[in-house]
Design an enzyme around this catalytic site. Sequence first.
Site, mmCIF file in Angstrom:
data_model
loop_
_atom_site.group_PDB
_atom_site.id
_atom_site.type_symbol
_atom_site.label_atom_id
_atom_site.label_comp_id
_atom_site.label_asym_id
_atom_site.label_seq_id
_atom_site.Cartn_x
_atom_site.Cartn_y
_atom_site.Cartn_z
ATOM 1 N N HIS A 199 0.825 -1.214 0.000
ATOM 2 C CA HIS A 199 0.000 0.000 0.000
ATOM 3 C C HIS A 199 0.860 1.266 0.000
ATOM 4 O O HIS A 199 0.375 2.347 0.316
ATOM 5 C CB HIS A 199 -0.911 0.025 1.232
ATOM 6 N N ASP A 211 -4.843 -7.478 11.207
ATOM 7 C CA ASP A 211 -4.215 -6.288 11.789
ATOM 8 C C ASP A 211 -4.767 -6.013 13.184
ATOM 9 O O ASP A 211 -4.018 -5.743 14.120
ATOM 10 C CB ASP A 211 -4.475 -5.057 10.903
ATOM 11 N N HIS A 230 -7.141 -4.485 -1.225
ATOM 12 C CA HIS A 230 -6.449 -5.737 -1.541
ATOM 13 C C HIS A 230 -7.100 -6.411 -2.743
ATOM 14 O O HIS A 230 -6.936 -7.608 -2.954
ATOM 15 C CB HIS A 230 -6.481 -6.695 -0.351
ATOM 16 N N LYS A 272 -5.869 -0.085 10.578
ATOM 17 C CA LYS A 272 -6.949 -0.237 9.602
ATOM 18 C C LYS A 272 -7.780 -1.461 9.981
ATOM 19 O O LYS A 272 -7.238 -2.496 10.397
ATOM 20 C CB LYS A 272 -6.370 -0.421 8.186
#
Lengths: 328, 328
Positions: B56, B109, B214, B104
Amino acid sequence: MKKLMNSVGTILIDSLDGFVAAHGDILVLGDEHKFVRRKALKPGKVALISGGGSGHEPLHGGFVGHGMLDAACPGQVFTSPTPDQMLAAAQAVDTGAGCLFIVKNYEGDVMNFEMAAEMADNVATVITNDDVAVENSSYTTGRRGVAGTLVVEKIVGAAAEEGRDLAALKALGEKVNAATRSMGVALTSCTVPAAGKPTFDIGDDEMEFGVGIHGEPGRRRDKLKSADAIAEEIVHAIVADLGNAAQGEALLFVNGFGGTPAMELYVVYNSARKLLQAKGIRIARSLVGSYVTSLDMAGCSITVTMLDAETTKLWDAPVHTAALRWAM
Amino acid sequence: MKKLMNSVGTILIDSLDGFVAAHGDILVLGDEHKFVRRKALKPGKVALISGGGSGHEPLHGGFVGHGMLDAACPGQVFTSPTPDQMLAAAQAVDTGAGCLFIVKNYEGDVMNFEMAAEMADNVATVITNDDVAVENSSYTTGRRGVAGTLVVEKIVGAAAEEGRDLAALKALGEKVNAATRSMGVALTSCTVPAAGKPTFDIGDDEMEFGVGIHGEPGRRRDKLKSADAIAEEIVHAIVADLGNAAQGEALLFVNGFGGTPAMELYVVYNSARKLLQAKGIRIARSLVGSYVTSLDMAGCSITVTMLDAETTKLWDAPVHTAALRWAM
């Protein structure tokens, strides 16, 4: 052809309108979209003007602002702007000290800037020709002007801000151009909106080595190689061409062509910096990003500018444009 | 798969090495490539840490520096970093005032940052979930955190620089996230290096409307529409979701996904700004560029953050990172 646009006929105008609206603190648009110019002019400063075909954004409009250009003239995609655009820009931004035109070496650009220079008063011109890939090309006699043009615009822009005169700025621009070499590689073609199809065909395992920023042919078509192998050949070509000048400190600039993400550009940067260091060149300054693009082409170029104390100081000088911004 | 790299196994390490070498004035690399952190820490300031899967860029490493993050933890491509990365980063940059994790909303995560928070002292967490496209997604319960994360990191980063405490920064981060909405569209798929082929198939005349960063499915597959039509549907979705909050001043951020050039992003910006203005929202601040990417995916997202006097001032505050840099 897949592009985020409303129509082929309006893509440039829509993009310019958006560009100037997004950066209204820095820029204003000239009548009939002939140019973009700095909002706040600096009386008595030599005005720097560049331009060329669109499709290379942020070059040149993204470099208009404090410490760089005073105006940029966008032609249609990959088509030179017309002399009346440069003339209108010169009349809008010349505050009495004259104008320096910074022109990439393409026949149309050189001819049209020359015609504008004949019509305007007190103009000097610097032509950039940093691409070592080929001697002559589709639209060029002599070497092409590519990503190194950014370096010329930044360094000469800082010197103009200091108050140097037109002759001194022309000499400085020629010095920076002479210290700068570039070469690029394409993994995919670009697609010109008006053409609607890719400029060239390329296989799934191929690259165009030494490509130009309009998708012009380079040195050869080759199998896609590793980043290290690509960087090695480009760095070798650049260093060989610099000859005895390839010693001391350098700016290393890895430039994306529009369709390549930052992760890959930093891989190439990493390969190139190690190769240059192994040749005894110290990387004193770096720039990595998509600054001189070829629409949606995937690939990148490597630019090396040999620096001295003067040009390092001017590179570091404050700049406030849409695409380059720092104060050191 | 065409990428500028040496091998699938080294692309991330090579890229991080290049990134830190190019920005050695701002950044240092943690041991074992676990994190990048600010070179100069500010004792007594709350440390801001973010991270997530790589691919990213420039998010998040490109936002480490004065006025934004203190450290960023890069996972493998599209894979969460491990808790020991965040723990090592926290230990490296916490100067006594605690750490704020900005995460995020993806399951991996969230889980890994939570584990790190349990192991570290004095940590608070802000989870971003600005994507209005879908309620749940491939890797997410609830909404995805996408480009709006940059806005949270910038505004909270400026407040941390002012010396606010951990609780105040967490509250501010949640306020900015709550004022932020995003949605994206993909024209092509991304290609994950380890997969070696596109994440999804898409026709030559199709777009994925509401795509995730993604390449996750969005609202629907549709025929490619004009920039105006795409912007209209996204702006409508954002404004409807904001409800009564959709009035006053806003930041408009058009973000490229990695394979889309600036010319097209400004076309979309131009469409979106006119639509927002027609709805009575004043565009007080703008950002256009590829900041929260999805490898080489073509497409873009539109983010709107409603601003007030406090958040406008913090957005304008000086920032000095690899990817965002200004002093106003």
